[in-house]
Design a protein around this motif. Structure first.
Motif, PDB file in Angstrom:
ATOM      1  N   SER A   1      -3.461  -0.538  -5.156  1.00  0.00           N
ATOM      2  CA  SER A   1      -3.574  -1.147  -6.252  1.00  0.00           C
ATOM      3  C   SER A   1      -4.001  -2.127  -6.652  1.00  0.00           C
ATOM      4  N   THR A   2      -4.376  -3.257  -7.895  1.00  0.00           N
ATOM      5  CA  THR A   2      -4.473  -3.787  -7.884  1.00  0.00           C
ATOM      6  C   THR A   2      -3.531  -4.129  -9.284  1.00  0.00           C
ATOM      7  N   ILE A   3      -3.013  -5.571  -9.416  1.00  0.00           N
ATOM      8  CA  ILE A   3      -2.180  -5.283 -10.200  1.00  0.00           C
ATOM      9  C   ILE A   3      -1.936  -4.816 -11.744  1.00  0.00           C
ATOM     10  N   ASP A   4      -3.081  -4.830 -12.207  1.00  0.00           N
ATOM     11  CA  ASP A   4      -3.913  -4.165 -13.241  1.00  0.00           C
ATOM     12  C   ASP A   4      -3.321  -2.753 -13.337  1.00  0.00           C
ATOM     13  N   GLU A   5      -4.470  -2.648 -12.216  1.00  0.00           N
ATOM     14  CA  GLU A   5      -4.167  -1.051 -11.968  1.00  0.00           C
ATOM     15  C   GLU A   5      -3.391  -0.383 -12.131  1.00  0.00           C
ATOM     16  N   TYR A   6      -2.166  -1.230 -11.563  1.00  0.00           N
ATOM     17  CA  TYR A   6      -1.182  -0.609 -11.025  1.00  0.00           C
ATOM     18  C   TYR A   6       0.135  -0.412 -12.548  1.00  0.00           C
ATOM     19  N   CYS A   7       0.128  -2.044 -13.048  1.00  0.00           N
ATOM     20  CA  CYS A   7       0.580  -1.557 -14.371  1.00  0.00           C
ATOM     21  C   CYS A   7       0.311  -1.123 -15.265  1.00  0.00           C
ATOM     22  N   MET A   8      -1.060  -0.396 -15.326  1.00  0.00           N
ATOM     23  CA  MET A   8      -1.311   0.513 -15.767  1.00  0.00           C
ATOM     24  C   MET A   8      -0.680   2.136 -15.485  1.00  0.00           C
ATOM     25  N   ARG A   9      -0.771   2.144 -14.854  1.00  0.00           N
ATOM     26  CA  ARG A   9      -0.276   2.853 -13.874  1.00  0.00           C
ATOM     27  C   ARG A   9       1.118   3.304 -14.632  1.00  0.00           C
ATOM     28  N   LEU A  10       2.046   2.621 -14.560  1.00  0.00           N
ATOM     29  CA  LEU A  10       3.203   2.095 -14.560  1.00  0.00           C
ATOM     30  C   LEU A  10       3.665   2.942 -16.602  1.00  0.00           C
ATOM     31  N   LYS A  11       2.541   1.529 -17.188  1.00  0.00           N
ATOM     32  CA  LYS A  11       2.680   2.045 -18.218  1.00  0.00           C
ATOM     33  C   LYS A  11       2.069   2.808 -19.202  1.00  0.00           C
TER      34      LYS A  11
END
Length: 202
Positions: free
Chosen positions: A108-118
Motif C-alpha cells: 500500500s501507499t502511505i496514504d492508503e496505509y494511514c487511511m486504513r489505520l485511521k
C-alpha cells in the motif's frame, strides 16, 4: 466504557439480569481472551456481530456486563482500583482482538496505509477503546515495508513527533523514493540496458 444496549433494556443497576458476584480483577486479567473470542474484528459488519456475540458471552459468564451496558457510572466507579483494573483489562481485550494491530503496509501507499489505520482506530474509539496518538505513531512505524527502513530510523530526531507530522514526513520520503526509482530506470534506458541478459526488443 459503554456497549450499545438492546432496545428497551433497563439502565438501572438493580434490574441488570446479569448482575452477579463481583469478578476478581486478577482472574479477569489472566483470562485468555483470544481463546474465548476467536474472531478478529475488521471493517466488515459480519465480523463485528460475531465478535460482539463472543464478547457478550464472556461478559455474561464473568459478570462483567455492568462494565459495558451503561448501567453503572464509570466516572463514579473509576476511584475503585478493582473496577479500574477490570476496565483496563477489557480495553486491552478489545485491542488484542482488533485488526488494528495486525495491519501492515505491505504494498500500500502511505496514504492508503494511514487511511486504513485511521479507520480501524475510529472503530476502536466507537467501542470505547480510544487509540492515543502515541499508539497510532508506534503502530504506524512498526509495520512499514522494508523500503521505509531508513525513513523509520530517521524519525527519532524529529522534534515532538506526532502521527500527522510523521505521516507528512513519510509522504515526502515516498515521493523522494519514487523519483529516485524513476531516475534509475531512466538512466538504465539511456545506457541501453533496458532488457535483461542482453536481450533486445523485437
Amino acid at each position: 466504557m459503554s456497549w450499545p444496549s438492546s432496545p428497551g433494556s433497563s439502565t438501572t443497576h438493580s434490574s441488570n439480569p446479569f448482575a452477579g458476584p463481583e469478578p476478581s480483577a486478577t482472574a479477569i486479567r489472566d483470562l485468555n481472551i483470544e481463546a474465548r473470542v476467536p474472531i478478529r474484528l475488521d471493517s466488515s459488519s459480519t465480523s463485528y456481530y460475531a465478535w460482539k456475540t463472543y464478547f457478550n458471552l464472556v461478559f455474561r459468564e464473568y459478570y462483567l456486563t455492568e462494565h459495558i451496558d451503561g448501567s453503572v457510572d464509570n466516572a463514579y466507579m473509576c476511584s475503585d482500583p478493582e473496577w479500574s483494573a477490570i476496565e483496563a483489562t477489557i480495553i486491552r481485550w478489545f485491542y488484542q482482538t482488533q485488526e488494528f494491530f495486525g495491519c501492515h503496509q505491505d504494498n500500500s501507499t502511505i496514504d492508503e496505509y494511514c487511511m486504513r489505520l485511521k479507520m480501524l482506530a475510529d472503530e476502536l474509539r466507537d467501542i470505547g477503546a480510544k487509540v492515543s496518538d502515541d499508539l497510532m505513531l508506534s503502530t504506524l512505524t512498526a509495520v512499514l515495508n522494508e523500503d521505509f527502513g531508513n525513513a523509520a530510523s530517521n524519525l527519532t530526531p524529529l522534534p515532538q513527533p506526532t502521527f500527522q507530522r510523521v505521516v507528512a514526513y513519510l509522504k515526502l520520503e515516498e515521493r523522494r523514493m519514487t523519483k529516485l526509482k524513476q531516475r534509475v530506470q531512466h538512466t538504465a534506458l539511456a545506457a541501453g540496458r533496458p532488457y535483461p541478459d542482453g536481450a533486445s526488443p523485437m
